[in-house]
Design a protein around this motif. Structure first.
Motif, PDB file in Angstrom:
ATOM      1  N   ILE A  84       0.848  -1.192   0.000  1.00 45.20           N
ATOM      2  CA  ILE A  84       0.000   0.000   0.000  1.00 45.20           C
ATOM      3  C   ILE A  84       0.879   1.236   0.000  1.00 45.20           C
ATOM      4  CG2 ILE A  84      -1.815   1.235   1.236  1.00 45.20           C
ATOM      5  CD1 ILE A  84      -2.201  -1.600   2.726  1.00 45.20           C
ATOM      6  N   SER A  85       0.751   2.049  -1.035  1.00 47.35           N
ATOM      7  CA  SER A  85       1.463   3.329  -1.108  1.00 47.35           C
ATOM      8  C   SER A  85       0.462   4.423  -0.763  1.00 47.35           C
ATOM      9  CB  SER A  85       2.020   3.562  -2.513  1.00 47.35           C
ATOM     10  OG  SER A  85       2.918   2.536  -2.859  1.00 47.35           O
ATOM     11  N   SER A  86       0.860   5.297   0.158  1.00 50.33           N
ATOM     12  CA  SER A  86      -0.037   6.361   0.589  1.00 50.33           C
ATOM     13  C   SER A  86       0.723   7.669   0.685  1.00 50.33           C
ATOM     14  CB  SER A  86      -0.655   6.029   1.944  1.00 50.33           C
ATOM     15  OG  SER A  86       0.339   6.026   2.943  1.00 50.33           O
ATOM     16  N   SER A  87      -0.030   8.752   0.672  1.00 48.56           N
ATOM     17  CA  SER A  87       0.577  10.060   0.897  1.00 48.56           C
ATOM     18  C   SER A  87      -0.311  10.836   1.859  1.00 48.56           C
ATOM     19  CB  SER A  87       0.763  10.832  -0.413  1.00 48.56           C
ATOM     20  OG  SER A  87      -0.466  10.982  -1.087  1.00 48.56           O
ATOM     21  N   VAL A  88       0.342  11.619   2.688  1.00 54.00           N
ATOM     22  CA  VAL A  88      -0.354  12.461   3.660  1.00 54.00           C
ATOM     23  C   VAL A  88       0.074  13.895   3.403  1.00 54.00           C
ATOM     24  CG1 VAL A  88      -0.674  13.009   6.097  1.00 54.00           C
ATOM     25  CG2 VAL A  88      -0.427  10.619   5.381  1.00 54.00           C
ATOM     26  N   GLU A  89      -0.886  14.748   3.102  1.00 58.47           N
ATOM     27  CA  GLU A  89      -0.606  16.175   2.951  1.00 58.47           C
ATOM     28  C   GLU A  89      -0.823  16.843   4.299  1.00 58.47           C
ATOM     29  OE1 GLU A  89      -3.245  17.379  -0.195  1.00 58.47           O
ATOM     30  OE2 GLU A  89      -1.739  16.892  -1.706  1.00 58.47           O
ATOM     31  N   VAL A  90       0.215  17.501   4.792  1.00 63.70           N
ATOM     32  CA  VAL A  90       0.132  18.237   6.051  1.00 63.70           C
ATOM     33  C   VAL A  90       0.041  19.714   5.686  1.00 63.70           C
ATOM     34  CG1 VAL A  90       1.286  18.780   8.222  1.00 63.70           C
ATOM     35  CG2 VAL A  90       1.413  16.451   7.284  1.00 63.70           C
ATOM     36  N   GLU A  91      -1.091  20.294   6.042  1.00 64.23           N
ATOM     37  CA  GLU A  91      -1.364  21.698   5.702  1.00 64.23           C
ATOM     38  C   GLU A  91      -1.748  22.468   6.963  1.00 64.23           C
ATOM     39  OE1 GLU A  91      -3.444  21.503   1.362  1.00 64.23           O
ATOM     40  OE2 GLU A  91      -4.733  21.058   3.063  1.00 64.23           O
ATOM     41  N   THR A  92      -1.534  23.779   6.904  1.00 68.54           N
ATOM     42  CA  THR A  92      -2.057  24.619   7.980  1.00 68.54           C
ATOM     43  C   THR A  92      -3.580  24.597   7.881  1.00 68.54           C
ATOM     44  OG1 THR A  92      -2.101  26.656   6.686  1.00 68.54           O
ATOM     45  CG2 THR A  92      -0.032  26.151   7.864  1.00 68.54           C
ATOM     46  N   VAL A  93      -4.242  24.984   8.945  1.00 65.37           N
ATOM     47  CA  VAL A  93      -5.705  25.032   8.905  1.00 65.37           C
ATOM     48  C   VAL A  93      -6.194  26.064   7.884  1.00 65.37           C
ATOM     49  CG1 VAL A  93      -6.065  24.116  11.222  1.00 65.37           C
ATOM     50  CG2 VAL A  93      -5.810  26.588  10.900  1.00 65.37           C
TER      51      VAL A  93
END
Length: 141
Positions: free
Chosen positions: A112-121
């Motif tokens: 399983i390849s996944s990506s997580v985008e971490v953004e400011t609110v």
């Protein structure tokens, strides 16, 4: 049901906001044995791997998805990569959104390849954390 290539593209809702604090950065850097002065400055930045603290909440949404049939005890974290737009800083309020990018089923394993985008609110992208997980199936009785 089990995870299949048809699940690629599934995107989970953002995690609740997380406030990055100087205290959490200090705690994390002590655990790593880091002494970089940027991590203890007046407005410290977080070490690059700190984003895993935030990403882990997003990964939980995938691991807990009953439709995928994943069992955390059978998952190995195989690869991790972070791509930053800017450093994560004390005072940032961020949330993380996970997408399943690719699923390959190979014998008794799911890759399983996944990506997580971490953004400011406020929607500023800070980092994308890409991870590969290996999930083994239960042995037939």
């Amino acid at each position: 049901m089990t995870i299949t290539a048809d699940h690629a593209g599934r995107r989970y809702p953002p995690t609740p906001p997380y406030e990055v604090s100087a205290a959490k950065i200090a705690e994390f850097t002590r655990a790593l044995g880091e002494d970089n002065p940027a991590y203890t400055a007046e407005r410290p930045i977080a070490p690059p791997t700190f984003v895993a603290v935030i990403s882990s909440s997003a990964w939980e949404s995938m691991f807990d998805d009953p439709e995928l049939g994943l069992a955390l005890r059978r998952i190995v974290h195989g690869d991790q990569r972070f791509t930053y737009r800017r450093p994560l800083r004390a005072g940032d309020r961020v949330q993380a959104t996970l997408t399943i990018d690719k699923v390959r089923n190979r014998g008794a394993a799911d890759i399983i390849s996944s990506s997580v985008e971490v953004e400011t609110v406020d929607g500023e992208l800070i980092c994308t954390a890409e991870a590969t997980f290996f999930h083994s199936h239960e042995a037939d009785a």
